[in-house]
Design a protein around this motif. Structure first.
Motif, short mmCIF file in Angstrom:
data_model
loop_
_atom_site.label_atom_id
_atom_site.label_comp_id
_atom_site.label_asym_id
_atom_site.label_seq_id
_atom_site.Cartn_x
_atom_site.Cartn_y
_atom_site.Cartn_z
N TRP A 198 -3.70 -5.80 -3.00
CA TRP A 198 -3.93 -5.46 -1.61
C TRP A 198 -5.38 -5.11 -1.31
O TRP A 198 -5.84 -5.23 -0.17
CB TRP A 198 -3.01 -4.33 -1.16
CG TRP A 198 -3.16 -3.02 -1.90
CD1 TRP A 198 -2.41 -2.58 -2.94
CD2 TRP A 198 -4.13 -2.00 -1.64
NE1 TRP A 198 -2.83 -1.34 -3.35
CE2 TRP A 198 -3.89 -0.95 -2.56
CE3 TRP A 198 -5.16 -1.84 -0.72
CZ2 TRP A 198 -4.65 0.21 -2.60
CZ3 TRP A 198 -5.92 -0.68 -0.75
CH2 TRP A 198 -5.67 0.33 -1.67
N LYS A 199 -6.16 -4.67 -2.31
CA LYS A 199 -7.57 -4.35 -2.05
C LYS A 199 -8.38 -5.58 -1.65
O LYS A 199 -9.45 -5.47 -1.05
CB LYS A 199 -8.19 -3.70 -3.28
CG LYS A 199 -7.66 -2.29 -3.57
CD LYS A 199 -8.29 -1.69 -4.81
CE LYS A 199 -7.69 -0.31 -5.09
NZ LYS A 199 -8.22 0.28 -6.34
N VAL A 256 1.64 5.25 6.54
CA VAL A 256 0.85 4.04 6.28
C VAL A 256 0.50 3.31 7.57
O VAL A 256 -0.49 2.59 7.63
CB VAL A 256 1.61 3.11 5.30
CG1 VAL A 256 2.72 2.35 6.01
CG2 VAL A 256 0.64 2.14 4.63
N ILE A 281 0.84 -1.20 0.00
CA ILE A 281 0.00 0.00 0.00
C ILE A 281 0.87 1.25 0.00
O ILE A 281 0.60 2.22 -0.71
CB ILE A 281 -0.95 -0.01 1.21
CG1 ILE A 281 -1.98 -1.13 1.07
CG2 ILE A 281 -1.65 1.34 1.36
CD1 ILE A 281 -2.86 -1.31 2.29
N VAL A 322 -8.97 4.40 1.96
CA VAL A 322 -8.49 3.19 2.63
C VAL A 322 -8.53 3.38 4.15
O VAL A 322 -8.93 2.47 4.89
CB VAL A 322 -7.06 2.85 2.16
CG1 VAL A 322 -6.52 1.63 2.90
CG2 VAL A 322 -7.05 2.59 0.66
#
Length: 472
Positions: free
Chosen positions: A167-168, A48, A37, A102
């Protein structure tokens, strides 16, 4: 809707177990997604890490709040509402594909999954009272084992999803999981209208104590934001948190039906020590989970799926230990071991370098597996024994706040030690933290004589709760 469930059969057990696993699996699955990410969205390690902190910040506030709401309005209503929020959070990264989206997804997932654990324990307590029987020890342990197992498997599952889909996928996986839980809970769990003692009378809003909830939320938020960015030294936030804590205590002590019963907490030393052990053990555990995963990828050069697989011994040994300890009522020895074993793991971390052999990495992760299993099952058993039955939802939610506080502190320390990039010196600093935290946790358990006492019969407690906590 007619009640379709009878007793503690599969239709009760399945929805009670599936909901509580959503929070721990989301908690640890993100650990191997931070680097991907960070690269795709072009944000640094110190930014992050807010994806970890955001869920914990939301959960630390929402867990006791949801527990309080479950105590007042009924656990099934709160459980179902939480699952709807989880579904929404799982879709957000696709609908809003930037860092803000996110982060919002993580907060939604934190709030939504916070309903499951306190609701599950309250559902079990209510069902025991409804049936006039003792809570099955296997079911109570099952809640902890299911959560623990999925937490340990999280990095492995996350690594596989990232490498195969992206990653989603670690967000989207919540959609089918929450959907299945929503259907099972809606169809199979007993209605809140059948709760022991009948429906509550009087003002539900007053019983909820919204002012107390807001003051608690503001206190926790100010404290945790300060802890998250220790390098910036925002001491005014610490001062604000202390002032809000004083105002919160003043307000709660003046109320007949407070959000948190501070007098109960002050007079219940065993429960307070359980909260302290949870904080210390999970400060160590999540420092290992997040710090070690980032170090493996950014310093040692392993891929996301390999970093997840290197933590597989933790998952396997945690599952084995949790099943083994679930068969005994002993609490003291398992909790002492839960402090000593990760302390040894922390010592080994002090010897690691980015060129450490794979076998040594596996030994390190293995040393954290058994204590995770011991601590999860036995601390929950201690909580169930020590908490007032009529406040079990709130007390169990507050236990999760202790866990998330440990996770937030670990996130802040990781950001402080790693900075822009994980290093060997940074992982060594985390090793020292683990040694100190787990050593204190082991000492607290060793000196706590109440852990050796035999538990009071839950049947009597459950019957008392049915008469006192939900007056008709």
């Amino acid at each position: 809707m007619r009640r379709v469930h009878h007793g503690f059969g599969p239709r009760f057990i399945a929805p009670v177990l599936i909901g509580p696993v959503l929070n721990p699996i989301n908690t640890t699955m993100i650990s191997v997604a931070l680097v991907p990410i960070s690269r795709e969205l072009r944000v640094g390690s110190s930014v992050v890490i807010w994806l970890v902190a955001g869920l914990y910040l939301a959960s630390s506030i929402a867990q006791p709040t949801m527990g309080k709401l479950a105590d007042i309005f009924g656990p099934k209503k709160v459980y179902l509402a939480g699952l709807v929020i989880v579904l929404t959070g799982g879709l957000l990264p696709v609908l809003v594909p930037h860092f803000g989206g996110v982060l919002a997804a993580r907060i939604c997932i934190g709030v939504g999954t916070s309903a499951a654990y306190p609701s599950a324990l309250t559902l079990i307590r209510d069902q025991s009272t409804r049936l006039g029987t003792e809570t099955p020890p296997a079911l109570l342990s099952g809640v902890s084992i299911a959560s623990l197992t999925t937490a340990a498997v999280g990095p492995v599952l996350g690594g596989v999803l990232i490498e195969t889909v992206g990653w989603k996928a670690i967000f989207l996986v919540n959609v089918p999981l929450a959907g299945i839980a929503l259907a099972m809970a809606g169809l199979w769990l007993p209605s809140d209208r059948t709760r022991p003692g009948g429906r509550r009378t009087g003002s539900a809003l007053a019983a909820t104590d919204p002012v107390g909830i807001l003051l608690f939320a503001a206190t926790i938020a100010a404290l945790l934001v300060f802890l998250l960015d220790l390098a910036s030294g925002y001491w005014w936030l610490l001062g604000t948190a202390l002032a809000l804590a004083g105002l919160f205590a003043w307000w709660e002590l003046r109320r007949d039906t407070p959000f948190l019963d501070l007098r109960m907490l002050a007079g219940n030393a065993p429960l307070f020590r359980t909260y302290a052990r949870l904080f210390l053990v999970y400060l160590s555990s999540y420092s290992m989970t997040y710090g070690f995963s980032q170090w493996l990828q950014a310093a040692a050069g392993y891929s996301s799926d390999t970093a997840g697989l290197l933590q597989l011994p933790t998952a396997v040994l945690a599952g084995v230990a949790s099943v083994a300890v679930a068969r005994t009522r002993a609490l003291r020895l398992p909790l002492v071991l839960a402090g000593l074993l990760p302390c040894a793991g922390g010592v080994l971390i002090l010897t690691l370098t980015s060129r450490a052999p794979v076998w040594l990495l596996l030994v390190v992760t293995g040393l954290f597996g058994v204590p995770q299993g011991l601590a999860s099952v036995t601390n929950q058993a201690a909580l169930y024994r020590q908490a007032p039955t009529e406040q079990l939802g709130t007390a169990s939610g507050l236990s999760r706040t202790s866990i998330y506080l440990g996770a937030i502190v670990s996130s802040g320390i990781i950001g402080l030690t790693f900075g822009a990039r994980p290093t060997d010196a940074g992982i060594h600093a985390i090793g020292w933290l683990i040694v100190c935290a787990t050593g204190i946790a082991g000492l607290l358990a060793a000196r706590d004589r109440t852990l050796s006492a035999r538990p009071a019969p839950r049947r009597a407690a459950g019957a008392r709760a049915g008469a006192e906590s939900h007056p008709s």
